[in-house]
Enzyme design. Structure first.
Site, PDB file in Angstrom:
ATOM      1  N   GLN A 103      40.992  35.865  49.262  1.00  0.00           N
ATOM      2  CA  GLN A 103      40.116  36.916  49.778  1.00  0.00           C
ATOM      3  C   GLN A 103      38.999  37.140  48.767  1.00  0.00           C
ATOM      4  O   GLN A 103      39.132  36.800  47.599  1.00  0.00           O
ATOM      5  CB  GLN A 103      40.887  38.223  49.964  1.00  0.00           C
ATOM      6  N   ARG A 145      39.848  45.828  44.808  1.00  0.00           N
ATOM      7  CA  ARG A 145      41.070  45.042  44.746  1.00  0.00           C
ATOM      8  C   ARG A 145      41.217  44.251  46.033  1.00  0.00           C
ATOM      9  O   ARG A 145      40.966  44.757  47.111  1.00  0.00           O
ATOM     10  CB  ARG A 145      42.294  45.949  44.581  1.00  0.00           C
ATOM     11  N   VAL A 146      41.592  42.975  45.887  1.00  0.00           N
ATOM     12  CA  VAL A 146      41.976  42.144  47.025  1.00  0.00           C
ATOM     13  C   VAL A 146      43.388  41.638  46.763  1.00  0.00           C
ATOM     14  O   VAL A 146      43.752  41.352  45.623  1.00  0.00           O
ATOM     15  CB  VAL A 146      40.990  40.979  47.284  1.00  0.00           C
ATOM     16  N   SER A 147      44.173  41.557  47.826  1.00  0.00           N
ATOM     17  CA  SER A 147      45.596  41.252  47.679  1.00  0.00           C
ATOM     18  C   SER A 147      45.898  39.787  47.433  1.00  0.00           C
ATOM     19  O   SER A 147      46.922  39.462  46.842  1.00  0.00           O
ATOM     20  CB  SER A 147      46.356  41.710  48.923  1.00  0.00           C
ATOM     21  N   THR A 148      45.045  38.896  47.913  1.00  0.00           N
ATOM     22  CA  THR A 148      45.306  37.472  47.730  1.00  0.00           C
ATOM     23  C   THR A 148      44.112  36.812  47.051  1.00  0.00           C
ATOM     24  O   THR A 148      42.990  37.314  47.117  1.00  0.00           O
ATOM     25  CB  THR A 148      45.571  36.768  49.081  1.00  0.00           C
TER      26      THR A 148
END
Length: 187
Positions: A14, A8-11
């Site tokens: 990324q 998982r990446v938050s933005t």
């Protein structure tokens, strides 16, 4: 037993390449990845697909604990759900696995420390912003007007036919900032 990865990446800007590399090295043939999704959200599209995909005896592998959940309660509830379905859990970076009682205990302790770290960071950020406000400074990007010299220069360069990315390189700003400059109403 299949080892299935979750990244998982938050933005959206990324990328999860580092996580994917570590998960493949950990033996994951299939990896579900959420892009631009906060770990605080209970429902994440790829995590939901992963949970539907799991079978008894499978193992969910993550690069770090915080990729699966951002708070202790959520993380432990999710892992309890996995265990109830006969699915094991492993975190590559922390070296934690739920295949034994010591791993489960370490998971609880590590997730509590991760939560403490996030809470302290949020507290320090709020304190810093309050101190800045007390000194007359505001958080966020500075306001610009159409009369700003960089805005004028960006417009001149655009009129000469340059592209926003090239304009940004010349005046020392990002392409997105150039678009913002060009969208301002002229004085």
């Amino acid at each position: 037993m299949a080892s299935i990865g979750y990244a998982r990446v938050s933005t959206l800007d990324q990328n999860a390449d580092l996580q994917h590399t570590a998960l493949r090295a950990a033996g994951c043939k299939k990896i579900f990845t959420d892009h631009g999704v906060s770990g605080t959200r209970a429902s994440r599209p790829e995590l939901d697909k992963l949970l539907d995909h799991l079978r008894d005896g499978d193992e969910v592998v993550v690069w770090k604990l915080d990729r699966l959940g951002r708070n202790t309660r959520n993380l432990l509830a999710l892992i309890d759900d996995l265990e109830g379905r006969g699915v094991h859990f492993r975190s590559v970076t922390e070296g934690i696995t739920t295949t034994g009682p010591m791993g489960k205990a370490m998971l609880t302790v590590m997730s509590a420390f991760a939560q403490l770290e996030r809470d302290q960071l949020a507290e320090r950020t709020k304190a810093g912003m309050a101190a800045a406000a007390a000194n007359g400074r505001r958080a966020g990007r500075r306001e610009i007007s159409a009369g700003d010299r960089n805005v004028k220069r960006a417009r001149e360069l655009k009129a000469q036919g340059l592209k926003p990315a090239d304009i940004g390189k010349i005046i020392g700003t990002s392409r997105a900032t150039v678009y913002r400059y060009l969208s301002l109403d002229a004085d």
